[in-house]
Motif scaffolding. Structure first.
Motif, PDB file in Angstrom:
ATOM      1  N   ASP A  37     -18.736   4.384  34.771  1.00 14.61           N
ATOM      2  CA  ASP A  37     -18.866   5.438  35.793  1.00 14.61           C
ATOM      3  C   ASP A  37     -19.343   6.765  35.207  1.00 14.61           C
ATOM      4  OD1 ASP A  37     -18.103   3.799  37.929  1.00 14.61           O
ATOM      5  OD2 ASP A  37     -15.972   4.148  37.519  1.00 14.61           O
ATOM      6  N   GLU A  38     -20.278   6.678  34.276  1.00 15.96           N
ATOM      7  CA  GLU A  38     -20.865   7.880  33.683  1.00 15.96           C
ATOM      8  C   GLU A  38     -22.210   8.145  34.338  1.00 15.96           C
ATOM      9  OE1 GLU A  38     -20.943   6.527  29.630  1.00 15.96           O
ATOM     10  OE2 GLU A  38     -19.049   7.500  29.174  1.00 15.96           O
ATOM     11  N   ALA A  39     -22.597   9.396  34.383  1.00 10.81           N
ATOM     12  CA  ALA A  39     -23.895   9.758  34.953  1.00 10.81           C
ATOM     13  C   ALA A  39     -25.000   9.084  34.150  1.00 10.81           C
ATOM     14  CB  ALA A  39     -24.072  11.269  34.941  1.00 10.81           C
ATOM     15  N   THR A  65     -28.412  11.703  33.386  1.00 13.12           N
ATOM     16  CA  THR A  65     -28.145  12.887  32.564  1.00 13.12           C
ATOM     17  C   THR A  65     -27.668  12.539  31.159  1.00 13.12           C
ATOM     18  OG1 THR A  65     -25.918  13.051  33.497  1.00 13.12           O
ATOM     19  CG2 THR A  65     -27.646  14.378  34.529  1.00 13.12           C
ATOM     20  N   ARG A 107     -23.540   2.719  30.800  1.00  8.94           N
ATOM     21  CA  ARG A 107     -23.150   3.984  31.428  1.00  8.94           C
ATOM     22  C   ARG A 107     -22.605   3.735  32.830  1.00  8.94           C
ATOM     23  NH1 ARG A 107     -23.731   8.279  28.703  1.00  8.94           N
ATOM     24  NH2 ARG A 107     -23.550   9.623  30.502  1.00  8.94           N
ATOM     25  N   GLN A 108     -23.245   2.855  33.575  1.00  7.99           N
ATOM     26  CA  GLN A 108     -22.772   2.551  34.925  1.00  7.99           C
ATOM     27  C   GLN A 108     -21.399   1.887  34.906  1.00  7.99           C
ATOM     28  OE1 GLN A 108     -25.975   0.278  36.701  1.00  7.99           O
ATOM     29  NE2 GLN A 108     -26.639   2.068  37.862  1.00  7.99           N
TER      30      GLN A 108
END
Length: 122
Positions: free
Chosen positions: A26-28, A31, A22-23
């Motif tokens: 660039d995803e939250a 959440t 996810r990082q």
């Protein structure tokens, strides 16, 4: 309690795999973590169940070893990878491009790597 430690280690490493993924996009992280984790979490559970069944079926008189690279580690890795990718595909999360290759390599490093390290240190 000791028998649950390898399962907990695997679960934490699969969560770490999802966090890193996810990082990197660039995803939250917090959440969307559950959405990313659940297919691989179910795959991990499938892998563990298969490993337990295989140990009971193949090695009837030997105690199950959650830290063993073979067959436990390989079966857990394959269950996590195949189950996770299949469930992502079915749920519409996608498995396009190099994602299956990257997932296979990263999960192998995590799920097999710690087992290989333990065996090397013993």
């Amino acid at each position: 309690m000791k028998k649950l430690v390898p399962l907990v280690v695997d679960a934490l490493l699969v969560i770490l795999f999802c966090v890193i993924g996810r990082q990197s996009h660039d995803e939250a992280v917090l959440t969307g973590l559950l959405r990313t984790f659940w297919p691989f979490g179910v795959g991990l559970a499938i892998g563990w169940l298969v490993a337990l069944a295989a140990a009971k079926w193949i090695y009837r008189d030997v105690r199950f070893d959650g830290t063993a690279l073979w067959p436990t580690g390989i079966l857990v890795w394959l269950g996590t990878l195949c189950g996770g990718l299949l469930l992502r595909l079915i749920s519409g999360q996608g498995v396009s491009g190099l994602f299956p290759v990257i997932a296979a390599a990263a999960l192998a490093l995590f799920l097999l790597g710690w087992r290989a390290a333990i065996k090397a240190l013993n």
